[in-house]
Design a protein around this motif. Structure first.
Motif, PDB file in Angstrom:
ATOM      1  N   GLY A 259      43.821  44.661  36.449  1.00 51.13           N
ATOM      2  CA  GLY A 259      44.146  43.365  35.855  1.00 51.13           C
ATOM      3  C   GLY A 259      44.180  42.251  36.885  1.00 51.13           C
ATOM      4  N   SER A 260      44.365  42.603  38.165  1.00 47.32           N
ATOM      5  CA  SER A 260      44.448  41.570  39.197  1.00 47.32           C
ATOM      6  C   SER A 260      43.110  40.875  39.406  1.00 47.32           C
ATOM      7  N   GLU A 261      42.017  41.572  39.079  1.00 43.79           N
ATOM      8  CA  GLU A 261      40.688  40.990  39.261  1.00 43.79           C
ATOM      9  C   GLU A 261      40.427  39.843  38.279  1.00 43.79           C
ATOM     10  N   GLU A 262      41.260  39.760  37.239  1.00 40.91           N
ATOM     11  CA  GLU A 262      41.087  38.702  36.243  1.00 40.91           C
ATOM     12  C   GLU A 262      41.687  37.368  36.701  1.00 40.91           C
ATOM     13  N   LEU A 263      42.482  37.418  37.750  1.00 42.31           N
ATOM     14  CA  LEU A 263      43.111  36.206  38.272  1.00 42.31           C
ATOM     15  C   LEU A 263      42.307  35.668  39.448  1.00 42.31           C
ATOM     16  N   ASP A 264      42.111  34.347  39.462  1.00 36.33           N
ATOM     17  CA  ASP A 264      41.296  33.720  40.503  1.00 36.33           C
ATOM     18  C   ASP A 264      42.182  33.293  41.677  1.00 36.33           C
ATOM     19  N   PRO A 265      42.012  33.905  42.852  1.00 36.16           N
ATOM     20  CA  PRO A 265      42.833  33.537  44.009  1.00 36.16           C
ATOM     21  C   PRO A 265      42.701  32.064  44.377  1.00 36.16           C
ATOM     22  N   LYS A 266      41.516  31.474  44.154  1.00 36.24           N
ATOM     23  CA  LYS A 266      41.316  30.071  44.516  1.00 36.24           C
ATOM     24  C   LYS A 266      42.261  29.153  43.746  1.00 36.24           C
TER      25      LYS A 266
END
Length: 212
Positions: free
Chosen positions: A148-155
């Motif tokens: 699920g963390s891949e769905e959040l954009d670090p930028k």
């Protein structure tokens, strides 16, 4: 080992409604391995310090309010002393005491204005620390490949931090005039206080002079 409170502090801040409140879902944080959670301690500690700073500034505002009240009482007492003075020396001391108390009130008012501004900046800085903590959590979740963390954009989280830090710098710059006024008022009060002390036997412990 220091315990980790990864949920309670952010929840507290979320209840306060931070301006920069984009969060990593708690469900992702719960999946973090213990050794990865340890890596969040630095960001968490910075957040706790930022919360404490807000409390300190609020206490400073309260102290300034109390000091202003006391300074006004001293001013009234000095004004009464002028009328009761029986000789020129006593009258001059009383007048100097009035000038010192007036300068003290002006300084404390300037200090209070600055303290309010610094409190507002510290509240914003607290929100920045919150944003940095959320970025640290996302970084940790992606490092641990939490589902699920891949769905959040670090930028987006990085931009949130950058925008908040920029706003803190801007607000601090806006306080430059209040800082100058506080410095000028403090120097004026110090001068009046020194003059009063010299007139009353030049004693630092003069009963006419009260240090803050």
């Amino acid at each position: 080992m220091k315990h980790i409170v990864l949920l309670t502090l952010p929840l507290f801040l979320a209840a306060c409604g931070p301006s920069y409140g984009m969060k990593v879902p708690g469900s992702l944080v719960k999946k973090l391995p213990f050794e990865v959670r340890i890596e969040l301690l630095e960001a968490e500690n910075e957040l706790a310090l930022a919360v404490d700073k807000v409390d300190e500034n609020n206490n400073e505002i309260d102290r300034a309010r109390d000091n202003i009240r006391r300074a006004r009482s001293r001013q009234e007492a000095a004004e009464d002393e002028v009328d009761r003075a029986t000789d020129e020396v006593s009258r001059e001391v009383a007048k100097l005491a009035i000038e010192e108390s007036e300068a003290r009130v002006e300084y404390l008012r300037a200090k209070q204005r600055l303290s309010v501004g610094l409190r507002d900046v510290s509240e914003l800085a607290r929100n920045c620390a919150f944003a940095k903590f959320e970025l640290a959590k996302l970084t940790a979740a992606r490092k641990a490949k939490v589902e699920g963390s891949e769905e959040l954009d670090p930028k987006e989280f990085e931009e949130q931090v950058a925008e908040c830090d920029a706003e803190v710098k801007e607000e601090l710059a806006d306080l430059s005039e209040d800082q100058k006024e506080e410095k000028t008022a403090r120097e004026a009060w110090e001068a009046k206080k020194t003059a009063l002390a010299k007139k009353t036997f030049d004693a630092r412990a003069s009963p006419y002079v009260e240090n803050l």
